[in-house]
Scaffold this motif. Structure first.
Motif, PDB file in Angstrom:
ATOM      1  N   CYS A 118      32.075   4.777  40.220  1.00  0.00           N
ATOM      2  CA  CYS A 118      31.732   5.292  38.897  1.00  0.00           C
ATOM      3  C   CYS A 118      30.221   5.225  38.682  1.00  0.00           C
ATOM      4  O   CYS A 118      29.609   6.179  38.176  1.00  0.00           O
ATOM      5  N   CYS A 119      29.618   4.113  39.061  1.00  0.00           N
ATOM      6  CA  CYS A 119      28.165   3.975  38.934  1.00  0.00           C
ATOM      7  C   CYS A 119      27.444   4.964  39.842  1.00  0.00           C
ATOM      8  O   CYS A 119      26.457   5.600  39.427  1.00  0.00           O
ATOM      9  N   ALA A 149      25.490  10.303  33.003  1.00  0.00           N
ATOM     10  CA  ALA A 149      26.833   9.807  32.697  1.00  0.00           C
ATOM     11  C   ALA A 149      27.550  10.787  31.770  1.00  0.00           C
ATOM     12  O   ALA A 149      27.162  10.956  30.612  1.00  0.00           O
ATOM     13  N   HIS A 153      34.113  10.938  30.871  1.00  0.00           N
ATOM     14  CA  HIS A 153      34.600   9.989  31.870  1.00  0.00           C
ATOM     15  C   HIS A 153      34.424   8.554  31.397  1.00  0.00           C
ATOM     16  O   HIS A 153      35.310   7.712  31.585  1.00  0.00           O
ATOM     17  N   TRP A 154      33.294   8.261  30.787  1.00  0.00           N
ATOM     18  CA  TRP A 154      33.011   6.895  30.362  1.00  0.00           C
ATOM     19  C   TRP A 154      33.842   6.516  29.143  1.00  0.00           C
ATOM     20  O   TRP A 154      34.252   5.366  28.998  1.00  0.00           O
ATOM     21  N   ASN A 158      36.785   3.392  28.809  1.00  0.00           N
ATOM     22  CA  ASN A 158      36.896   2.472  27.678  1.00  0.00           C
ATOM     23  C   ASN A 158      38.187   2.644  26.889  1.00  0.00           C
ATOM     24  O   ASN A 158      38.384   1.945  25.886  1.00  0.00           O
ATOM     25  N   PHE A 173      37.336   7.727  38.201  1.00  0.00           N
ATOM     26  CA  PHE A 173      37.349   7.476  36.759  1.00  0.00           C
ATOM     27  C   PHE A 173      38.779   7.428  36.214  1.00  0.00           C
ATOM     28  O   PHE A 173      39.028   6.821  35.172  1.00  0.00           O
ATOM     29  N   ALA A 189      32.790  -0.299  29.545  1.00  0.00           N
ATOM     30  CA  ALA A 189      31.739   0.448  30.228  1.00  0.00           C
ATOM     31  C   ALA A 189      30.670   0.870  29.224  1.00  0.00           C
ATOM     32  O   ALA A 189      30.994   1.410  28.159  1.00  0.00           O
ATOM     33  N   PRO A 191      27.247   3.021  29.411  1.00  0.00           N
ATOM     34  CA  PRO A 191      26.137   3.782  29.998  1.00  0.00           C
ATOM     35  C   PRO A 191      24.996   3.904  28.988  1.00  0.00           C
ATOM     36  O   PRO A 191      25.223   4.110  27.796  1.00  0.00           O
ATOM     37  N   ILE A 196      23.458   1.181  33.535  1.00  0.00           N
ATOM     38  CA  ILE A 196      24.907   1.246  33.326  1.00  0.00           C
ATOM     39  C   ILE A 196      25.454  -0.155  33.500  1.00  0.00           C
ATOM     40  O   ILE A 196      25.073  -0.861  34.432  1.00  0.00           O
ATOM     41  N   ILE A 198      29.249  -2.140  33.639  1.00  0.00           N
ATOM     42  CA  ILE A 198      30.709  -2.102  33.624  1.00  0.00           C
ATOM     43  C   ILE A 198      31.215  -3.531  33.727  1.00  0.00           C
ATOM     44  O   ILE A 198      30.884  -4.254  34.671  1.00  0.00           O
TER      45      ILE A 198
END
Length: 201
Positions: A118-119, A149, A153-154, A158, A173, A189, A191, A196, A198
């Protein structure tokens, strides 16, 4: 994606990685034999082939952990984890500082590896990633010259947005929240413009 679908995907991932690592290893062995039989210095063409094989082997070893089947009782040694990440970083743009010193359950390493992806997806120009672990769980902190980001997705990580079935290059993701839930953990998470974070706890 349901837990049963994730389990099936993990089995497929394990099978693919298992079947691919053998021929790549054979190519690497062949290159070593050619190097021993020939001049000390490899030609640029042979060096390119060797580097490509090493990069492919590292990526498959990493994917086998990230996307493969992880048994509840399986453990991974720190040496194996460190060598996999070192080989991966050798041909990539993301450099990792893995701080845990102990052997860990494979399912926990899988969570960290999925979070790594993800990162990586949010760092198109590369950067650095620090991976820490304490009694509460994982903390991954990434920095780089540019953060890209995608909020969808982020937000999904969450738990604030449903999965929109991203492309194959963003499947981590979707898988990370499923595997974290199966392990009884939650993802936090964050960003930002230049970093970033997590947390998996």
């Amino acid at each position: 994606m349901s837990q049963s679908h994730a389990h099936l995907a993990a089995l497929v991932g394990s099978r693919l990685c298992h079947d691919l690592i053998s021929p790549i290893g054979a190519i690497q062995n062949g290159l070593e034999l050619i190097a021993l039989a020939g001049p000390t210095d490899l030609s640029p063409e042979m060096a390119l082939i060797q580097d490509s094989c090493e990069s492919a082997a590292a990526r498959i070893r990493f994917f086998r952990v990230a996307f493969g089947q992880a048994g509840e009782q399986q453990m991974m040694g720190r040496r194996e984890i460190a060598s996999t990440l070192a080989a991966l970083g050798k041909g990539g743009k993301l450099q990792v500082d893995w701080t845990p010193q102990e052997d860990l359950p494979r399912i926990q390493v899988q969570l960290a590896f999925l979070a790594y992806l993800c990162c990586e997806s949010a760092l198109p120009h590369g950067g650095t990633l620090r991976v820490d672990r304490d009694a509460a769980g994982w903390t991954l902190q990434a920095t780089g010259p540019r953060i890209a980001a995608d909020p969808r997705h982020w937000d999904h990580l969450n738990g604030n947005a449903p999965s929109d079935w991203p492309g194959a290059d963003r499947v981590h993701f979707v898988l990370l929240p499923i595997q974290a839930e199966a392990a009884g953990q939650k993802i936090y998470a964050t960003p930002a413009d230049d970093s970033i974070t997590i947390k998996i706890a």
